[in-house]
Enzyme design. Structure first.
Site, short mmCIF file in Angstrom:
data_model
loop_
_atom_site.label_atom_id
_atom_site.label_comp_id
_atom_site.label_asym_id
_atom_site.label_seq_id
_atom_site.Cartn_x
_atom_site.Cartn_y
_atom_site.Cartn_z
N LEU A 135 51.63 75.18 8.18
CA LEU A 135 51.36 74.08 9.11
C LEU A 135 51.31 72.78 8.33
O LEU A 135 50.79 72.75 7.22
CB LEU A 135 50.03 74.29 9.84
CG LEU A 135 49.97 75.44 10.86
CD1 LEU A 135 48.53 75.64 11.32
CD2 LEU A 135 50.86 75.16 12.04
N ASP A 136 51.85 71.72 8.92
CA ASP A 136 51.75 70.44 8.23
C ASP A 136 50.36 69.84 8.42
O ASP A 136 49.53 70.36 9.17
CB ASP A 136 52.84 69.46 8.71
CG ASP A 136 52.79 69.21 10.20
OD1 ASP A 136 51.68 69.31 10.77
OD2 ASP A 136 53.83 68.89 10.80
N ALA A 137 50.10 68.74 7.73
CA ALA A 137 48.76 68.16 7.73
C ALA A 137 48.35 67.66 9.11
O ALA A 137 47.17 67.63 9.44
CB ALA A 137 48.68 67.01 6.72
#
Length: 291
Positions: free
Chosen positions: A97-99
């Protein structure tokens, strides 16, 4: 703890990524906490060696000295001599997952148009799901002329055999309160960037604009939010317990995947409930629409 504790770390577990936290930082934090837990355990008993120590002879009035065989511990493997027993540990990460995913809310005030209705939104979602199911058949490399392939397609038990673009196996609107709506998406091989673009494309199909304000993964394979360890649980014992709890389900999924015709994703229809099993991810997308 030692090697016994390390053996209990062989397996899978889920962790909940808080909003604004990069997945690499989560992985590094988990690795650090595991190393601390492993090295905090009681070290194994030191090996004994025989040494001849000089000392007074018993019963001697003249205080004569003699060499006496004595068993003493070997300190070459003591943590204060050789350092911590565990200095490195590799933790692999599956779907990343990205930030911005999992709870980052980007406020974006938009005026909602009256022509955007739930019925129109659901019609667009049905078209998207239908087109992706056709693509899934193509990437599955199945010959639908065969009886076995036909039965699998009817039952929705197909999945891509090799690498493919993002494929949506289920999408529905859970909440519609203009100008916001909440989507549940079941998909394979997705990225958060593609999911946000999906919301943008839905807005274009509705003759308006839409922006994805939040992405939250609610399921990865058979792992759900109930299985995910919170930040306060990223320690050795909690992770060991999570691995042990997940082991039976991991074994079951491996057995299913090795059976002919099984281990594939069931594709729910537009009016059917989403299946909680399968290899895909389930994500919630909160979006805003406007002009």
């Amino acid at each position: 703890m030692g090697s016994a504790g390390l053996a209990r770390l062989h397996g899978l577990f889920a962790a909940y990524k808080p909003p604004g936290l990069k997945w690499k930082h989560l992985r590094d934090t988990v690795e650090l906490q595991l190393l601390k837990g492993l090295n905090a355990g009681k070290p194994p008993a030191s090996e004994q060696r025989v040494r001849f120590l000089l000392g007074p002879m018993e019963g001697s009035e003249e205080k004569e000295l003699t060499l006496t065989a004595t068993s003493v511990p070997t300190l070459t493997d003591h943590p204060l001599v050789c350092g911590p027993a565990f200095t490195s540990l590799k933790v692999g990460v599956g779907h990343r997952l990205d930030a911005q995913a999992s709870g980052v809310l980007a406020d974006h005030p938009l005026a909602f148009l009256d022509h955007v209705t739930r019925e129109k939104l659901e019609r667009i979602l049905a078209l998207i799901q239908g087109s992706h199911q056709k693509a899934l058949v193509m990437y599955s490399n199945l010959d639908l002329q065969t009886q076995e392939a036909y039965e699998m397609a009817v039952r929705g038990l197909i999945r891509p055999m090799n690498k493919s673009p993002m494929l949506i196996t289920g999408i529905r609107c859970l909440h519609f309160a203009p100008p916001e709506f909440l989507l549940e998406v079941q998909c394979m091989h997705e990225t958060q960037k593609q999911l946000r673009r999906l919301v943008h494309e839905i807005g274009l199909e509705l003759k308006t604009t839409a922006v994805c304000s939040q992405v939250r993964r609610t399921r990865d394979g058979f792992f759900t939010l109930d299985d995910a360890l919170l930040r306060t649980q990223w320690d050795l014992h909690s992770i060991q317990d999570a691995i042990q709890a997940a082991a039976p389900r991991v074994a079951t999924e491996l057995e299913r995947s090795l059976r002919p015709g099984l281990g594939t994703q069931q594709l729910p229809g537009p009016d059917q409930p989403q299946d909680s099993k399968g290899p895909s991810s389930a994500l919630l997308l909160e979006s805003c629409a406007g002009h």
